[in-house]
Design a protein around this motif. Structure first.
Motif, PDB file in Angstrom:
ATOM      1  N   LEU A   6       0.824  -1.213   0.000  1.00 51.69           N
ATOM      2  CA  LEU A   6       0.000   0.000   0.000  1.00 51.69           C
ATOM      3  C   LEU A   6       0.856   1.260   0.000  1.00 51.69           C
ATOM      4  O   LEU A   6       0.535   2.244  -0.658  1.00 51.69           O
ATOM      5  CB  LEU A   6      -0.926   0.018   1.216  1.00 51.69           C
ATOM      6  N   ASP A   7       1.952   1.227   0.734  1.00 44.42           N
ATOM      7  CA  ASP A   7       2.812   2.396   0.814  1.00 44.42           C
ATOM      8  C   ASP A   7       3.539   2.684  -0.494  1.00 44.42           C
ATOM      9  O   ASP A   7       4.027   3.788  -0.708  1.00 44.42           O
ATOM     10  CB  ASP A   7       3.815   2.242   1.955  1.00 44.42           C
ATOM     11  N   ALA A   8       3.618   1.693  -1.365  1.00 50.85           N
ATOM     12  CA  ALA A   8       4.262   1.887  -2.665  1.00 50.85           C
ATOM     13  C   ALA A   8       3.311   2.465  -3.706  1.00 50.85           C
ATOM     14  O   ALA A   8       3.739   2.845  -4.799  1.00 50.85           O
ATOM     15  CB  ALA A   8       4.827   0.563  -3.170  1.00 50.85           C
ATOM     16  N   LEU A   9       2.034   2.561  -3.383  1.00 50.59           N
ATOM     17  CA  LEU A   9       1.053   3.092  -4.327  1.00 50.59           C
ATOM     18  C   LEU A   9       1.227   4.601  -4.505  1.00 50.59           C
ATOM     19  O   LEU A   9       1.654   5.289  -3.586  1.00 50.59           O
ATOM     20  CB  LEU A   9      -0.371   2.810  -3.827  1.00 50.59           C
ATOM     21  N   PRO A  10       0.854   5.121  -5.665  1.00 47.36           N
ATOM     22  CA  PRO A  10       0.972   6.566  -5.909  1.00 47.36           C
ATOM     23  C   PRO A  10      -0.178   7.361  -5.283  1.00 47.36           C
ATOM     24  O   PRO A  10      -0.854   8.136  -5.949  1.00 47.36           O
ATOM     25  CB  PRO A  10       0.971   6.655  -7.434  1.00 47.36           C
ATOM     26  N   VAL A  11      -0.404   7.161  -3.996  1.00 48.37           N
ATOM     27  CA  VAL A  11      -1.460   7.864  -3.261  1.00 48.37           C
ATOM     28  C   VAL A  11      -0.804   8.960  -2.445  1.00 48.37           C
ATOM     29  O   VAL A  11       0.153   8.710  -1.712  1.00 48.37           O
ATOM     30  CB  VAL A  11      -2.235   6.883  -2.351  1.00 48.37           C
ATOM     31  N   LYS A  12      -1.360  10.175  -2.570  1.00 45.26           N
ATOM     32  CA  LYS A  12      -0.778  11.336  -1.890  1.00 45.26           C
ATOM     33  C   LYS A  12      -1.862  12.106  -1.143  1.00 45.26           C
ATOM     34  O   LYS A  12      -3.036  12.024  -1.486  1.00 45.26           O
ATOM     35  CB  LYS A  12      -0.128  12.254  -2.924  1.00 45.26           C
ATOM     36  N   PRO A  13      -1.455  12.885  -0.159  1.00 42.11           N
ATOM     37  CA  PRO A  13      -2.424  13.706   0.559  1.00 42.11           C
ATOM     38  C   PRO A  13      -3.241  14.566  -0.406  1.00 42.11           C
ATOM     39  O   PRO A  13      -2.708  15.081  -1.397  1.00 42.11           O
ATOM     40  CB  PRO A  13      -1.551  14.584   1.464  1.00 42.11           C
ATOM     41  N   GLY A  14      -4.522  14.678  -0.098  1.00 40.82           N
ATOM     42  CA  GLY A  14      -5.396  15.518  -0.901  1.00 40.82           C
ATOM     43  C   GLY A  14      -6.073  14.818  -2.065  1.00 40.82           C
ATOM     44  O   GLY A  14      -6.945  15.396  -2.710  1.00 40.82           O
ATOM     45  N   MET A  15      -5.705  13.593  -2.348  1.00 42.07           N
ATOM     46  CA  MET A  15      -6.305  12.875  -3.471  1.00 42.07           C
ATOM     47  C   MET A  15      -7.705  12.382  -3.123  1.00 42.07           C
ATOM     48  O   MET A  15      -8.103  12.332  -1.960  1.00 42.07           O
ATOM     49  CB  MET A  15      -5.428  11.682  -3.880  1.00 42.07           C
ATOM     50  N   ARG A  16      -8.439  11.998  -4.172  1.00 38.71           N
ATOM     51  CA  ARG A  16      -9.754  11.362  -4.040  1.00 38.71           C
ATOM     52  C   ARG A  16      -9.563   9.894  -4.416  1.00 38.71           C
ATOM     53  O   ARG A  16      -9.218   9.588  -5.557  1.00 38.71           O
ATOM     54  CB  ARG A  16     -10.763  12.012  -4.980  1.00 38.71           C
ATOM     55  N   VAL A  17      -9.790   8.995  -3.452  1.00 39.50           N
ATOM     56  CA  VAL A  17      -9.511   7.574  -3.647  1.00 39.50           C
ATOM     57  C   VAL A  17     -10.778   6.754  -3.429  1.00 39.50           C
ATOM     58  O   VAL A  17     -11.538   7.004  -2.491  1.00 39.50           O
ATOM     59  CB  VAL A  17      -8.397   7.103  -2.681  1.00 39.50           C
ATOM     60  N   LEU A  18     -10.962   5.771  -4.295  1.00 35.06           N
ATOM     61  CA  LEU A  18     -12.059   4.817  -4.168  1.00 35.06           C
ATOM     62  C   LEU A  18     -11.489   3.459  -3.813  1.00 35.06           C
ATOM     63  O   LEU A  18     -10.556   2.982  -4.475  1.00 35.06           O
ATOM     64  CB  LEU A  18     -12.832   4.719  -5.487  1.00 35.06           C
ATOM     65  N   ASP A  19     -12.029   2.836  -2.780  1.00 36.86           N
ATOM     66  CA  ASP A  19     -11.692   1.462  -2.400  1.00 36.86           C
ATOM     67  C   ASP A  19     -12.935   0.627  -2.674  1.00 36.86           C
ATOM     68  O   ASP A  19     -13.923   0.716  -1.950  1.00 36.86           O
ATOM     69  CB  ASP A  19     -11.301   1.412  -0.923  1.00 36.86           C
ATOM     70  N   ALA A  20     -12.905  -0.170  -3.757  1.00 37.59           N
ATOM     71  CA  ALA A  20     -14.095  -0.920  -4.158  1.00 37.59           C
ATOM     72  C   ALA A  20     -13.719  -2.273  -4.747  1.00 37.59           C
ATOM     73  O   ALA A  20     -12.922  -2.319  -5.674  1.00 37.59           O
ATOM     74  CB  ALA A  20     -14.896  -0.128  -5.190  1.00 37.59           C
ATOM     75  N   PRO A  21     -14.251  -3.328  -4.247  1.00 37.57           N
ATOM     76  CA  PRO A  21     -15.043  -3.429  -3.032  1.00 37.57           C
ATOM     77  C   PRO A  21     -14.148  -3.289  -1.805  1.00 37.57           C
ATOM     78  O   PRO A  21     -13.036  -3.779  -1.802  1.00 37.57           O
ATOM     79  CB  PRO A  21     -15.681  -4.809  -3.117  1.00 37.57           C
ATOM     80  N   CYS A  22     -14.667  -2.646  -0.792  1.00 40.75           N
ATOM     81  CA  CYS A  22     -13.834  -2.292   0.360  1.00 40.75           C
ATOM     82  C   CYS A  22     -13.754  -3.382   1.410  1.00 40.75           C
ATOM     83  O   CYS A  22     -12.896  -3.314   2.292  1.00 40.75           O
ATOM     84  CB  CYS A  22     -14.342  -1.003   0.993  1.00 40.75           C
ATOM     85  N   GLY A  23     -14.639  -4.361   1.346  1.00 35.92           N
ATOM     86  CA  GLY A  23     -14.622  -5.401   2.369  1.00 35.92           C
ATOM     87  C   GLY A  23     -14.756  -4.793   3.750  1.00 35.92           C
ATOM     88  O   GLY A  23     -15.535  -3.862   3.950  1.00 35.92           O
ATOM     89  N   ASN A  24     -13.966  -5.274   4.689  1.00 39.25           N
ATOM     90  CA  ASN A  24     -14.092  -4.821   6.082  1.00 39.25           C
ATOM     91  C   ASN A  24     -13.325  -3.539   6.393  1.00 39.25           C
ATOM     92  O   ASN A  24     -13.257  -3.122   7.538  1.00 39.25           O
ATOM     93  CB  ASN A  24     -13.660  -5.931   7.032  1.00 39.25           C
ATOM     94  N   GLY A  25     -12.719  -2.909   5.390  1.00 42.30           N
ATOM     95  CA  GLY A  25     -12.010  -1.644   5.602  1.00 42.30           C
ATOM     96  C   GLY A  25     -10.542  -1.794   5.944  1.00 42.30           C
ATOM     97  O   GLY A  25      -9.875  -0.802   6.230  1.00 42.30           O
ATOM     98  N   PHE A  26     -10.018  -3.019   5.884  1.00 42.42           N
ATOM     99  CA  PHE A  26      -8.611  -3.236   6.230  1.00 42.42           C
ATOM    100  C   PHE A  26      -7.690  -2.332   5.420  1.00 42.42           C
ATOM    101  O   PHE A  26      -6.839  -1.647   5.973  1.00 42.42           O
ATOM    102  CB  PHE A  26      -8.234  -4.706   6.011  1.00 42.42           C
ATOM    103  N   TYR A  27      -7.844  -2.319   4.120  1.00 45.29           N
ATOM    104  CA  TYR A  27      -6.990  -1.493   3.263  1.00 45.29           C
ATOM    105  C   TYR A  27      -7.364  -0.017   3.376  1.00 45.29           C
ATOM    106  O   TYR A  27      -6.512   0.854   3.273  1.00 45.29           O
ATOM    107  CB  TYR A  27      -7.088  -1.944   1.810  1.00 45.29           C
ATOM    108  N   GLY A  28      -8.642   0.257   3.577  1.00 46.27           N
ATOM    109  CA  GLY A  28      -9.097   1.633   3.692  1.00 46.27           C
ATOM    110  C   GLY A  28      -8.420   2.394   4.817  1.00 46.27           C
ATOM    111  O   GLY A  28      -8.120   3.584   4.684  1.00 46.27           O
ATOM    112  N   ARG A  29      -8.158   1.712   5.928  1.00 47.78           N
ATOM    113  CA  ARG A  29      -7.483   2.377   7.048  1.00 47.78           C
ATOM    114  C   ARG A  29      -6.125   2.921   6.611  1.00 47.78           C
ATOM    115  O   ARG A  29      -5.776   4.061   6.898  1.00 47.78           O
ATOM    116  CB  ARG A  29      -7.310   1.413   8.222  1.00 47.78           C
TER     117      ARG A  29
END
Length: 94
Positions: A6-29
């Motif tokens: 997850l930390d290697a993903l190109p996700v940065k502060p301020g972005m709009r991210v979709l987690d789908a299907p999110c399951g129990n939220g493990f990755y969402g946290r």
């Protein structure tokens, strides 16, 4: 190992991210932590029970991160094109 991925993903502060299907939220946290101090995380799943669990998991999201929980069919999402900067899909073989 999962957080390292997850930390290697190109996700940065301020972005709009979709987690789908999110399951129990493990990755969402972890995604929410990566979006801080500002960003939007949308958790989508067809299962009301998973959405309840994901909502609980993200009830203490980092300050400044907006979290939305939506019941959605991942095969027919209702979001407009370009609504998100990044989409994460790990809880299913979509």
């Amino acid at each position: 190992d999962l957080y390292r991925a997850l930390d290697a993903l190109p996700v940065k502060p301020g972005m709009r991210v979709l987690d789908a299907p999110c399951g129990n939220g493990f990755y969402g946290r972890r995604l929410a932590e990566r979006l801080a101090p500002a960003g939007v995380l949308t958790l989508a799943d067809a299962s009301p029970e998973y959405l309840r669990l994901a909502g609980e998991a993200l009830s203490a999201a980092p300050a400044g991160v907006a979290v939305a929980v939506r019941e959605e069919d991942v095969y027919a999402l209702s979001f407009p094109d370009a609504a998100f900067d990044f989409v994460w899909c790990a809880q299913s073989l979509i």
